[in-house]
Design a protein around this motif. Structure first.
Motif: not given
Length: 142
Positions: A110-134
């Motif tokens: 959460e602390n990265l959302a809408h910040t200059i240094d906002e980023h996401i790691e590939i593993e987080q993206l994959i788990k997020g996709t799985e979460g949305y699917y779930g």
């Protein structure tokens, strides 16, 4: 930011009343109390405009929709925590105004959302996709 249960009227009315009293005490004073208006151009070229009012919303942990989303996340191996966001989302409109069942879920911190240094790691993206699917799979069962 508003609290659960506050309305456009309940928030602005005390300010309007105070402004009225101040103007009665000083006839030269002119005060207008209103919500700011946001105006944005969409990618389609259309202009959308609306008052900037973002109501608070909250579901209990035992709310049926919350439980369905939670179980959907668990079903794909995630270990979700039911909590709240410390920032505003479109959920203010969907849950707070339109009364559409809404949960917040995101793959990064959460602390990265809408910040200059906002980023996401590939593993987080994959788990997020799985979460949305779930979540969707769990909703589809109902």
């Amino acid at each position: 930011r508003l609290l659960v249960g506050e309305t456009m009227e309940s928030v602005i009315k005390p300010l309007q009343e105070l402004a009225q009293k101040l103007m009665e005490n000083d006839p030269q004073m002119k005060i207008k109390v209103s919500y700011s208006v946001g105006k944005e151009k969409c990618y389609t070229g259309n202009i959308i405009e609306g008052e900037r009012f973002f109501p608070g919303w909250l579901y209990e942990k035992d709310d049926e929709f919350t439980k369905i989303a939670y179980e959907g996340l668990k079903s794909v191996g995630l270990n979700p925590e039911i909590t709240q966001y410390s920032f505003c989302t479109n959920g203010s409109h969907y849950a707070g105004e339109a009364k559409i069942p809404t949960v917040g879920f995101g793959p990064s911190r959460e602390n990265l959302a809408h910040t200059i240094d906002e980023h996401i790691e590939i593993e987080q993206l994959i788990k997020g996709t799985e979460g949305y699917y779930g979540i969707l799979k769990s909703l589809y069962k109902k």
